[in-house]
Write an enzyme that holds these catalytic residues in place. Structure first.
Site, mmCIF file in Angstrom:
data_model
loop_
_atom_site.group_PDB
_atom_site.id
_atom_site.type_symbol
_atom_site.label_atom_id
_atom_site.label_comp_id
_atom_site.label_asym_id
_atom_site.label_seq_id
_atom_site.Cartn_x
_atom_site.Cartn_y
_atom_site.Cartn_z
ATOM 1 N N ASP A 141 -11.319 -4.284 6.351
ATOM 2 C CA ASP A 141 -10.096 -5.033 6.448
ATOM 3 C C ASP A 141 -8.752 -4.394 6.579
ATOM 4 O O ASP A 141 -7.894 -4.660 6.036
ATOM 5 C CB ASP A 141 -10.161 -5.774 4.788
ATOM 6 C CG ASP A 141 -9.232 -6.899 4.824
ATOM 7 O OD1 ASP A 141 -8.765 -7.476 3.949
ATOM 8 O OD2 ASP A 141 -8.846 -7.617 5.988
ATOM 9 N N LYS A 143 -5.652 -4.274 8.082
ATOM 10 C CA LYS A 143 -4.493 -4.785 8.768
ATOM 11 C C LYS A 143 -3.343 -4.571 8.225
ATOM 12 O O LYS A 143 -3.169 -4.044 6.992
ATOM 13 C CB LYS A 143 -4.893 -6.321 8.658
ATOM 14 C CG LYS A 143 -4.867 -6.873 7.036
ATOM 15 C CD LYS A 143 -5.485 -8.259 6.966
ATOM 16 C CE LYS A 143 -5.712 -8.725 5.676
ATOM 17 N NZ LYS A 143 -6.191 -10.040 5.436
ATOM 18 N N ASN A 146 -2.391 -4.971 4.430
ATOM 19 C CA ASN A 146 -3.087 -3.804 3.488
ATOM 20 C C ASN A 146 -2.445 -2.371 3.497
ATOM 21 O O ASN A 146 -3.207 -1.563 2.973
ATOM 22 C CB ASN A 146 -4.642 -3.454 3.801
ATOM 23 C CG ASN A 146 -5.105 -5.069 3.358
ATOM 24 O OD1 ASN A 146 -4.815 -5.800 2.599
ATOM 25 N ND2 ASN A 146 -6.543 -5.380 4.035
ATOM 26 N N ASP A 159 -5.563 -1.169 -0.210
ATOM 27 C CA ASP A 159 -6.175 -2.176 -0.604
ATOM 28 C C ASP A 159 -7.728 -1.668 -0.175
ATOM 29 O O ASP A 159 -8.152 -1.442 1.171
ATOM 30 C CB ASP A 159 -5.873 -3.404 -0.098
ATOM 31 C CG ASP A 159 -6.586 -4.566 -0.875
ATOM 32 O OD1 ASP A 159 -6.041 -5.475 -1.777
ATOM 33 O OD2 ASP A 159 -7.817 -4.838 -0.434
ATOM 34 N N THR A 177 -7.674 -14.314 7.789
ATOM 35 C CA THR A 177 -7.303 -14.350 9.088
ATOM 36 C C THR A 177 -8.552 -13.799 9.854
ATOM 37 O O THR A 177 -9.275 -12.760 9.219
ATOM 38 C CB THR A 177 -6.093 -13.788 9.545
ATOM 39 O OG1 THR A 177 -6.276 -13.446 10.972
ATOM 40 C CG2 THR A 177 -6.082 -12.216 8.900
HETATM 41 C C1 LIG Z 1 -1.674 -2.704 -0.363
HETATM 42 C C2 LIG Z 1 -1.643 -4.340 -1.047
HETATM 43 C C3 LIG Z 1 -2.251 -5.303 -0.338
HETATM 44 N N1 LIG Z 1 -0.167 -4.744 -1.171
HETATM 45 C C4 LIG Z 1 0.333 -4.532 -2.612
HETATM 46 O O1 LIG Z 1 -0.354 -4.305 -3.589
HETATM 47 C C5 LIG Z 1 1.808 -4.904 -2.824
HETATM 48 C C6 LIG Z 1 1.948 -6.144 -3.719
HETATM 49 C C7 LIG Z 1 3.119 -6.033 -4.242
HETATM 50 C C8 LIG Z 1 3.628 -4.934 -3.873
HETATM 51 C C9 LIG Z 1 2.717 -4.006 -3.280
HETATM 52 N N2 LIG Z 1 2.043 -3.064 -3.914
HETATM 53 C C10 LIG Z 1 2.556 -1.821 -4.041
HETATM 54 N N3 LIG Z 1 3.952 -1.442 -3.612
HETATM 55 C C11 LIG Z 1 4.172 -0.166 -3.892
HETATM 56 N N4 LIG Z 1 5.387 0.162 -3.410
HETATM 57 C C12 LIG Z 1 6.415 -0.815 -3.178
HETATM 58 C C13 LIG Z 1 6.414 -2.213 -2.975
HETATM 59 C C14 LIG Z 1 7.465 -2.707 -2.690
HETATM 60 C C15 LIG Z 1 8.827 -2.117 -2.496
HETATM 61 C C16 LIG Z 1 9.892 -3.134 -1.898
HETATM 62 O O2 LIG Z 1 10.187 -3.272 -0.797
HETATM 63 N N5 LIG Z 1 10.748 -3.921 -2.680
HETATM 64 C C17 LIG Z 1 10.575 -3.577 -4.118
HETATM 65 C C18 LIG Z 1 11.807 -4.575 -2.222
HETATM 66 C C19 LIG Z 1 13.300 -3.874 -2.442
HETATM 67 C C20 LIG Z 1 14.077 -4.699 -1.886
HETATM 68 N N6 LIG Z 1 14.187 -6.085 -2.380
HETATM 69 C C21 LIG Z 1 15.205 -6.957 -1.570
HETATM 70 C C22 LIG Z 1 12.709 -6.686 -1.768
HETATM 71 C C23 LIG Z 1 11.582 -6.203 -2.467
HETATM 72 C C24 LIG Z 1 8.956 -0.917 -2.466
HETATM 73 C C25 LIG Z 1 7.685 -0.147 -2.964
HETATM 74 N N7 LIG Z 1 3.532 0.833 -4.425
HETATM 75 C C26 LIG Z 1 2.179 0.637 -4.910
HETATM 76 C C27 LIG Z 1 1.710 -0.542 -4.557
HETATM 77 C C28 LIG Z 1 0.317 -0.971 -4.906
HETATM 78 F F1 LIG Z 1 -0.717 -0.884 -4.039
HETATM 79 F F2 LIG Z 1 -0.382 0.202 -5.866
HETATM 80 F F3 LIG Z 1 0.128 -1.960 -5.918
#
Ligand SMILES: CC(C)NC(=O)[C@H]1CCC[C@H]1Nc1nc(Nc2ccc(C(=O)N(C)C3CCN(C)CC3)cc2)ncc1C(F)(F)F
Length: 282
Positions: A141, A143, A146, A159, A177
């Site tokens: 997966d 993309k 992730n 992920d 997708t």
């Molecule tokens: C791979 C997976 C499919 N994706 C996820 O899990 C996503 C789902 C929600 C967040 C993310 N999960 C994680 N995110 C981070 N760091 C991070 C995320 C967002 C910002 C950011 O830009 N803001 C707060 C911005 C700051 C500025 N404002 C304006 C908007 C938000 C900054 C740092 N570290 C570990 C994880 C983990 F993976 F460990 F959970």
């Protein structure tokens, strides 16, 4: 002296953490930036999954596999899962905090990446995938959604919801997708780790062009046909070197796809590798 043969991960609880700002919404719940209350103060991302939602979507096995796989991985381009715990309603994953957030948000913001930036991400992805495949893990997966970015802009696979131990031929309920799926998967055939080679080709194209190669906004079946026919049109703005790599990864026959070790030696990737390292007089 009897050395402890293994150090059990200690029991963790929600009360061990100061909860910081929400980082966003994951598939089955929210993600928060948190810090351990006691010294040393570790900064982590705490992903909260609701048991009710997991049961409803019948993905318990998938979540268990995701935890089991990700917990045993140690690589700079793979997000660490340090541990997990649960209360009566939720499961909490203690994950590495990625300082620069979600890669797909950067891609959306910029539209597309420079070939230099794309080549560096592709190099890191190939390195991470070689590590996963050596442990017989197929990601399946790959993309932009992730992928996360570390504090120094390094790429992190974040992920493992669809990863399996090779060879995989579990029917992937084709939700979400199709864009990244190779012909053998959209045709429901047996597949190997070479599905990740194809996805790396799709990712390379999307980084440079801003959209995946077989995207067909007229819908699912149109995309399906374009994938099955490898109906690939590479825009003229793409350099000949990048063009060459994309074509070598997007091969219908999985056996013909460029091995990851060759991706890392490809002129396009080597040409854009950061010139870090010694400043010794050459
Ligand atoms: C791979 C997976 C499919 N994706 C996820 O899990 C996503 C789902 C929600 C967040 C993310 N999960 C994680 N995110 C981070 N760091 C991070 C995320 C967002 C910002 C950011 O830009 N803001 C707060 C911005 C700051 C500025 N404002 C304006 C908007 C938000 C900054 C740092 N570290 C570990 C994880 C983990 F993976 F460990 F959970």
């Amino acid at each position: 002296s009897s050395v402890a043969r293994y150090r059990p991960t200690r029991e963790w609880h929600l009360t061990d953490f100061d909860i910081g700002r929400p980082l966003g919404k994951g598939k089955f719940g929210r993600v928060y930036m948190v810090r351990t209350k006691c010294e040393p103060h570790y900064i982590l991302a705490l992903k909260c999954l609701y048991k009710s939602e997991i049961v409803q979507s019948r993905v318990e096995k998938q979540i268990r596999r995701e935890i089991e796989i990700q917990q045993n991985l140690r690589h700079p381009n793979v997000l660490r899962l340090y541990g997990y715990f649960h209360d009566e309603k939720r499961i909490f994953l203690m994950l590495e905090f990625a300082g620069k957030g979600e890669l797909y948000k950067q891609l959306t913001k910029h539209g597309c990446f420079s070939e230099r930036r794309s080549a560096r991400y592709v190099d890191q992805m190939a390195d991470a995938l070689m590590y996963l495949h050596a442990k017989h893990v197929i990601h399946r997966d790959i993309k932009p959604e992730n992928l996360l970015l570390g504090i120094n802009g390094e790429l992190k696979i974040g992920d493992f919801g669809w990863s399996v131990h090779a060879p995989g031929n579990r029917r992937k309920t084709l939700c979400g997708t199709l864009d990244y799926l190779p012909p053998e998967m959209v045709e429901g055939k047996e597949h190997s780790e070479k599905v990740d080679y194809w996805a790396l080709g799709v990712l390379t194209y999307e980084f440079i062009c801003g959209a995946p190669p077989f995207e067909d906004l007229s819908g699912y079946n149109a995309t399906y046909k374009r994938i099955a026919r490898v109906d690939l049109k590479i825009p003229s703005k793409v350099s000949p070197e990048a063009n060459d790599l994309i074509i070598k990864l997007l091969q219908y026959d999985p056996e013909k796809r460029l091995p990851l070790s060759e991706v890392r030696k490809h002129p396009w990737v080597v040409g854009h590798r950061s010139k870090s390292g010694s400043t010794a007089i050459r």
